[in-house]
Design an enzyme around this catalytic site. Structure first.
Site, PDB file in Angstrom:
ATOM      1  N   HIS A 109     -41.644 -18.286  12.139  1.00  0.00           N
ATOM      2  CA  HIS A 109     -40.306 -18.277  12.757  1.00  0.00           C
ATOM      3  C   HIS A 109     -39.282 -18.539  11.665  1.00  0.00           C
ATOM      4  CE1 HIS A 109     -37.002 -21.052  14.070  1.00  0.00           C
ATOM      5  NE2 HIS A 109     -36.734 -20.023  14.848  1.00  0.00           N
ATOM      6  N   GLY A 262     -26.574 -15.677  27.420  1.00  0.00           N
ATOM      7  CA  GLY A 262     -26.987 -14.655  26.473  1.00  0.00           C
ATOM      8  C   GLY A 262     -27.957 -13.664  27.088  1.00  0.00           C
TER       9      GLY A 262
END
Length: 306
Positions: A109, A262
């Site tokens: 990540h 979002g």
């Protein structure tokens, strides 16, 4: 005083280029095409999401860019900055999560981001954040040491104290409190960075972003052809469950994205496509699975010998 328009343009240009470079770098190991979505957000801004799925090397890899605005910072952004409650904002960043097919290749990540909070009677407040972290399923010292060496190299031009500080912050942040476990083998995490001034802070964010591919690609290149069986795959899917738990319960980016309305598909692209949970499972002592818990998901100084 910050030249706001020039600063925003420079950060956006860098982030869009970083998304391009990381997607191209992943394609050097897995030529599967990324599916791209461009999206708009009703309150302001939008993004460009790229997801590779079902490739021979990467089961799923998402590399997302977003640039969103809003009239009010959400609780996720003001929990440690209560003085900014009610401020308008602009937030842009690149976030990526990579889940390889092979259990011997770790999940990775990375995220780099820039926030600007507008205040009605004062100068705007800005800051950078980000980092990268590694989540192995079957740990290999060579891989984890390389990862941390590259993380240290990203920090080196900014002072000897930077890597130890942000390495520790990463260990503290990626901790699954309800499991009392680290999510992985660590890396870098930083947030609220503005005390160096804009140019130096921006340069540091760029250094972190630029070091992701050199940190990760050599590891996957070594591991993606390693033979594995159902046992290793089953353990990989079980440990992916921890990844899901952290991202849905604690991850600031996930919480921020959901609180600001979002794009859900882009926010949740970090979740692995296949995962398993088991009730109260424990690894057998002396197994490679037990070694993950004993050595690789415990905070340690991986660079102690140099």
């Amino acid at each position: 005083m910050l030249d706001q328009d020039a600063a925003l343009a420079a950060v956006k240009d860098y982030l869009l280029g970083l998304q391009d470079r990381i997607a191209a770098g992943l394609n050097t190991l897995d030529p599967t095409a990324f599916h791209e979505d461009r999206w708009d957000r009703a309150e302001g801004g939008g993004g460009r999401s790229r997801v590779l799925a079902g490739g021979p090397v990467f089961e799923q890899a998402g590399v997302n860019f977003s640039d969103v605005t809003g009239s009010r910072l959400p609780p996720a952004a003001t929990a440690k900055r209560p003085e900014l409650e009610g401020c308008g904002f602009r937030a842009m960043g690149v976030s990526l999560v990579i889940h390889p097919q092979n259990p011997y290749a770790p999940t990775a990540h990375a995220n780099v981001r820039f926030f600007l909070a507008s205040r009605p009677d004062a100068e705007p407040v800005w800051w950078f954040g980000g980092g990268f972290d590694l989540t192995p399923y079957y740990g290999v010292d060579e891989d984890v040491v390389h990862w941390h060496q590259t993380a240290r190299a990203a920090c080196a031009p900014f002072g000897d104290e930077v890597y130890p500080r942000y390495k520790q912050w990463c260990d503290e942040y990626f901790f699954i409190r309800h499991r009392q476990e680290q999510r992985g083998a660590g890396g870098l995490f930083f947030d609220d960075l503005n005390e160096w001034g804009f140019e130096r802070s921006f340069a540091f964010m760029q250094s972190v972003g630029d070091h992701f591919l050199p940190a990760y690609l050599p590891i996957v290149a070594r591991r993606h052809t390693q033979a594995f069986g159902e046992r290793e795959r089953d353990f990989q899917l079980y440990r992916r469950g921890r990844y899901v738990e952290f991202n849905l319960v604690y991850d600031r980016g996930t919480v921020f994205g959901l609180q600001t309305g979002g794009r859900t598909e882009s926010i949740l692209m970090s979740l692995p496509p296949n995962v398993r949970w088991r009730y109260n499972w424990q690894p057998e002592p002396g197994t490679p699975e037990a070694l993950l818990y004993e050595r690789y998901i415990k905070p340690r100084d991986w660079l102690a010998d140099g």
